[in-house]
Write a protein that holds these residues in place. Sequence first.
Motif, PDB file in Angstrom:
ATOM      1  N   GLY A   1       0.832  -1.208   0.000  1.00  0.00           N
ATOM      2  CA  GLY A   1       0.000   0.000   0.000  1.00  0.00           C
ATOM      3  C   GLY A   1       0.862   1.251   0.000  1.00  0.00           C
ATOM      4  O   GLY A   1       0.612   2.192  -0.757  1.00  0.00           O
ATOM      5  N   PHE A   2       1.891   1.259   0.828  1.00  0.00           N
ATOM      6  CA  PHE A   2       2.800   2.411   0.874  1.00  0.00           C
ATOM      7  C   PHE A   2       3.543   2.567  -0.452  1.00  0.00           C
ATOM      8  O   PHE A   2       3.648   3.677  -1.002  1.00  0.00           O
ATOM      9  CB  PHE A   2       3.791   2.253   2.033  1.00  0.00           C
ATOM     10  CG  PHE A   2       4.881   3.294   2.036  1.00  0.00           C
ATOM     11  CD1 PHE A   2       4.577   4.632   2.253  1.00  0.00           C
ATOM     12  CD2 PHE A   2       6.203   2.943   1.811  1.00  0.00           C
ATOM     13  CE1 PHE A   2       5.578   5.605   2.240  1.00  0.00           C
ATOM     14  CE2 PHE A   2       7.203   3.906   1.793  1.00  0.00           C
ATOM     15  CZ  PHE A   2       6.884   5.245   2.006  1.00  0.00           C
ATOM     16  N   PHE A   3       4.034   1.455  -0.984  1.00  0.00           N
ATOM     17  CA  PHE A   3       4.827   1.534  -2.219  1.00  0.00           C
ATOM     18  C   PHE A   3       3.977   2.051  -3.391  1.00  0.00           C
ATOM     19  O   PHE A   3       4.337   3.014  -4.062  1.00  0.00           O
ATOM     20  CB  PHE A   3       5.398   0.154  -2.585  1.00  0.00           C
ATOM     21  CG  PHE A   3       6.300  -0.462  -1.547  1.00  0.00           C
ATOM     22  CD1 PHE A   3       7.065   0.328  -0.697  1.00  0.00           C
ATOM     23  CD2 PHE A   3       6.395  -1.845  -1.414  1.00  0.00           C
ATOM     24  CE1 PHE A   3       7.910  -0.248   0.254  1.00  0.00           C
ATOM     25  CE2 PHE A   3       7.232  -2.430  -0.472  1.00  0.00           C
ATOM     26  CZ  PHE A   3       7.990  -1.636   0.363  1.00  0.00           C
TER      27      PHE A   3
ATOM     28  N   SER B   1       1.403   5.710  13.944  1.00  0.00           N
ATOM     29  CA  SER B   1       2.551   5.411  14.814  1.00  0.00           C
ATOM     30  C   SER B   1       3.665   4.771  13.990  1.00  0.00           C
ATOM     31  O   SER B   1       4.838   5.118  14.128  1.00  0.00           O
ATOM     32  CB  SER B   1       2.147   4.459  15.948  1.00  0.00           C
ATOM     33  OG  SER B   1       1.348   5.113  16.898  1.00  0.00           O
ATOM     34  N   ALA B   2       3.271   3.804  13.148  1.00  0.00           N
ATOM     35  CA  ALA B   2       4.268   3.110  12.330  1.00  0.00           C
ATOM     36  C   ALA B   2       4.907   4.056  11.330  1.00  0.00           C
ATOM     37  O   ALA B   2       6.127   4.063  11.153  1.00  0.00           O
ATOM     38  CB  ALA B   2       3.619   1.932  11.612  1.00  0.00           C
ATOM     39  N   ALA B   3       4.085   4.879  10.660  1.00  0.00           N
ATOM     40  CA  ALA B   3       4.612   5.765   9.613  1.00  0.00           C
ATOM     41  C   ALA B   3       5.574   6.802  10.197  1.00  0.00           C
ATOM     42  O   ALA B   3       6.623   7.080   9.642  1.00  0.00           O
ATOM     43  CB  ALA B   3       3.465   6.461   8.881  1.00  0.00           C
ATOM     44  N   LEU B   4       5.192   7.372  11.332  1.00  0.00           N
ATOM     45  CA  LEU B   4       6.017   8.443  11.900  1.00  0.00           C
ATOM     46  C   LEU B   4       7.256   7.903  12.613  1.00  0.00           C
ATOM     47  O   LEU B   4       8.348   8.427  12.452  1.00  0.00           O
ATOM     48  CB  LEU B   4       5.191   9.269  12.895  1.00  0.00           C
ATOM     49  CG  LEU B   4       4.034  10.102  12.331  1.00  0.00           C
ATOM     50  CD1 LEU B   4       3.250  10.741  13.473  1.00  0.00           C
ATOM     51  CD2 LEU B   4       4.543  11.183  11.370  1.00  0.00           C
TER      52      LEU B   4
ATOM     53  N   ALA C   1       0.144   5.327   5.752  1.00  0.00           N
ATOM     54  CA  ALA C   1       1.508   5.833   5.552  1.00  0.00           C
ATOM     55  C   ALA C   1       1.632   6.614   4.232  1.00  0.00           C
ATOM     56  O   ALA C   1       2.199   7.712   4.218  1.00  0.00           O
ATOM     57  CB  ALA C   1       2.522   4.696   5.613  1.00  0.00           C
ATOM     58  N   PRO C   2       1.094   6.084   3.110  1.00  0.00           N
ATOM     59  CA  PRO C   2       1.240   6.876   1.881  1.00  0.00           C
ATOM     60  C   PRO C   2       0.442   8.177   1.923  1.00  0.00           C
ATOM     61  O   PRO C   2       0.910   9.191   1.377  1.00  0.00           O
ATOM     62  CB  PRO C   2       0.727   5.935   0.785  1.00  0.00           C
ATOM     63  CG  PRO C   2      -0.108   4.903   1.475  1.00  0.00           C
ATOM     64  CD  PRO C   2       0.511   4.751   2.840  1.00  0.00           C
ATOM     65  N   ALA C   3      -0.728   8.183   2.571  1.00  0.00           N
ATOM     66  CA  ALA C   3      -1.486   9.439   2.653  1.00  0.00           C
ATOM     67  C   ALA C   3      -0.662  10.488   3.393  1.00  0.00           C
ATOM     68  O   ALA C   3      -0.607  11.650   2.992  1.00  0.00           O
ATOM     69  CB  ALA C   3      -2.834   9.212   3.345  1.00  0.00           C
ATOM     70  N   VAL C   4       0.014  10.067   4.464  1.00  0.00           N
ATOM     71  CA  VAL C   4       0.828  11.011   5.243  1.00  0.00           C
ATOM     72  C   VAL C   4       2.054  11.440   4.435  1.00  0.00           C
ATOM     73  O   VAL C   4       2.387  12.629   4.364  1.00  0.00           O
ATOM     74  CB  VAL C   4       1.244  10.385   6.595  1.00  0.00           C
ATOM     75  CG1 VAL C   4       2.218  11.304   7.326  1.00  0.00           C
ATOM     76  CG2 VAL C   4       0.016  10.130   7.461  1.00  0.00           C
TER      77      VAL C   4
END
Lengths: 156, 739
Positions: B537-539, B651-654, B707-710
């Motif tokens: 999803g992030f990629f 939490s994971a993304a940051l 994560a990708p939205a952020v």
Amino acid sequence: MSIRLNVNGAEHDVDVEPEAPLLWVLRDELNLTGTKFGCGIGACGACTVHVNGRATRSCSVPVGSVANLKITTIEGLGAGGLHAVQQAWIDHQVPQCGYCQSGMIMAVSAFLASNPAPSDDQLAAAITNICRCGTLPRIRAAVQDLVEHKAAGGPR
Amino acid sequence: MNRRKFLIGGATAAGALIVGYAVWPDHRLEHIDEMAAGPDERFLATWIKLANDGTITVVIPHCDMGSGTYTPLAQMAADELDADWTKIRTITAPSDPLFANGALAEGFGLASHISWESIPSFLRGPAAGSMRLIAEHMDLQTTGGSSAVRFTGFYGMRIAGAAVREMLVQAAADRLHAAVDALRTEKSRVIHTSSGQSLSYGELAAEAARLSPPSNPKLKGKSAFQLIGKPVQRLDIPAKVNGAAKYGIDTQVPGMVYGAIHISPVFGGKLVSVDEASATRQPGVKKVVKLDDAVVVIADRFWRAHNAVDALHPVFSNSSNGDVSSQRIRDAHLVALNSAKVNKDLSIGKGADALQNASVFERTYNVPYLAHAPMEPANATVLYKDGTLEVWSGTQDGLGSRAFCAKAAGLPLEKVTFHLTPSGGAYGRRLPGLWNFLTYAVKTGMASPGVPVKLVFTREQEMQHDYYRPNVTSRFRAVVGSDGSPSAWVNEYTTDDEANEEAHIFYRVPNQFYGTVKLPAPVPTGPWRSVESSWHGFFVESFIDELAQQANRDPLDYRLALLKDKPRHCETLQLAADKAGWGTALPSGHGRGVAIVECFGTIVAHVAEAQVANDGSVKVNRFTTAADCGMAVNPDGFKAQMEGAVIFGLSAALFGEITIDRGAVVQQNFPDYDMVRLGQCPEIHVYIHESDAPLGGAGEPGIPPVAPAVANAIFAASGIRVRKLPIKNHSLAATVRPG
């Protein structure tokens, strides 16, 4: 060595070393398992109880230092019924796994008792407990609800 | 992951399409009556028991790990049963093969190919069949894959509820000498429509139990639902606000002692030596148990065991992993993606050939190892006595845990009892394959026969001996047409296992190629909330954003244009964008980012609004979420899962990063593996987009687009693209931003 503890209004004499963490004395000696072990270093707040009304992370408090002080755990918070914070937690459907919520409720109830009308920033600075399930938005909504009702003077 | 694929294969090979496991033949019900019915209660179907006072207990073949599945599952049974909701209770299914979750097997088996409605009714058939046998064979009571409501609910609970309702109606018809179709049901009563005479379910329980459950009961249409789709208060919450809920760590067994463990910090290391006397002279210590790769101190109290294990200085061998580091693992990814053999997963159109003689746009992304870090650290209580083993623990598969413990103990299954407790969070940590705590607890318990031992991981042991979300590197190469849309999409990524279908995009691109470079690392890995989708999803959603940027197009419009044939995706994306005020002005240093991912049958679109200060600090102020899961059985519970996913994913993304150095995990406790707290919690607004799609999952699908939205919002705010998580490792200060 015996240490006298006042927990939820009852006196207990516990025969433990004074440096034993209050958390484990509550859980393993007094069978009050509502107070949870999360990190052991006072970083997550899952073990929060009230000591003389003040929110205290019990994993990092030697039991000898709280002898004869007034200790309240989640089991004693509502004194038979539900405390307003507990009711707000039900109304807002806050808990998911629920494991951190004893500590959250104890932290929030002590904070609101000392500051019944906090700003968002004051709340965020005071409540630094961790919730892994991510119930934080509902915690904030429940506290705002409590604050508004308190401010309006109405019953909950 | 392999388990799921095996199941699909197994179900197909068995070839039967039978849903009868919810409504066992009578002789099975007698056994479960013996096992799990109290006085004045009896089972009418595998998962429903009825007491004389009308109390209906729904038996849930899943664990309570926080996602709230007990309530929607009970809603589904109660709705078909026309039960009075106030009479409904839930209990956890015993960890016994009689309660193996055939519905789950069926759900996994059918989900990939066929819809339940497409099965001819004669094949839905009378006898309980292969799905149950598969479930039993696989010790299946798993809670994972956002599957409980979709599969157990849809293929099990509704059918069980409907079957029991028909039995009660038949019993009333017999008693009143009335025709079945002269009767209707409402709020736990059977009513004779013309006379108004009525009988309560409790009154009819004993007679109904003498009837055979119908195997193919009639299910309600959507318009007749009374409970399904309504925001019902969760049944488990009252016990979670007053300290009454008992988790695994709260297990109390008379005579119990406590174990604290120190596991080899280096993966694969073995215990070489330990000075036992340094522990045994400490107060309360009973015993030091030496295991292959760990040492356990047993004491009369946990804190004494903990202090004593800390005083031991065991010597472990480094195995051959003493020089493993996450930096080296990531460096090896980059080398391998450029030089190693790529295993083809899927090619569409011209595939990778479409890159030839074209101008190629290339980007590479990476995600770090992540721990699950549930608030309740791993623990289990074990009593080994007279050749039998009794275990208490919170896992994501009670029946599987029982079989696992039997194997670890070298005992036959019938000598082992497993008590499944609620879990203080799991997120994958307690799934089959991640059960180091059960192994250690069983071995410790067997070294202490006759005495129950509760083994509890400290936070440090939990952090350093998890099975981590893998470190993955993914490279994309695209060819962009004159209109800015991609004509070729080539994605190659590292894997320690197999290719992931989660990498495949739903955007319309004529030429696509997916391939993997297999690069196993000596770090234990396992499923982490939303599993493969959490990294792909992030990629994917980062790369599509970069393509939009390259084309000077609005990232929302760019996506919508590539989704023209996908109305659910478009509508969900548009709903999130509209509610977020997409396109309206923001102050300088603020930006919006969008991402959309479909997984576990649910489409989720997030719009994140981030603020990047001049000093580079990031604050995510707002999340607007739209989700299409077909229909939410408990809309408020569904929204809670979305909100929780935003926080968990944020939490994971940051901050989220497990670092390996010299073969061991560097992070020890929460300050160095930090979480979003109240002060960093964004406003979150969740909107449900209803559709006619089959039920989708709730627990996991909210995670991947976070994560990708952020990251996309940070790009919009600062011009800096985050291609490697976590965000905290990037300097975003104004002085380093592109002009």
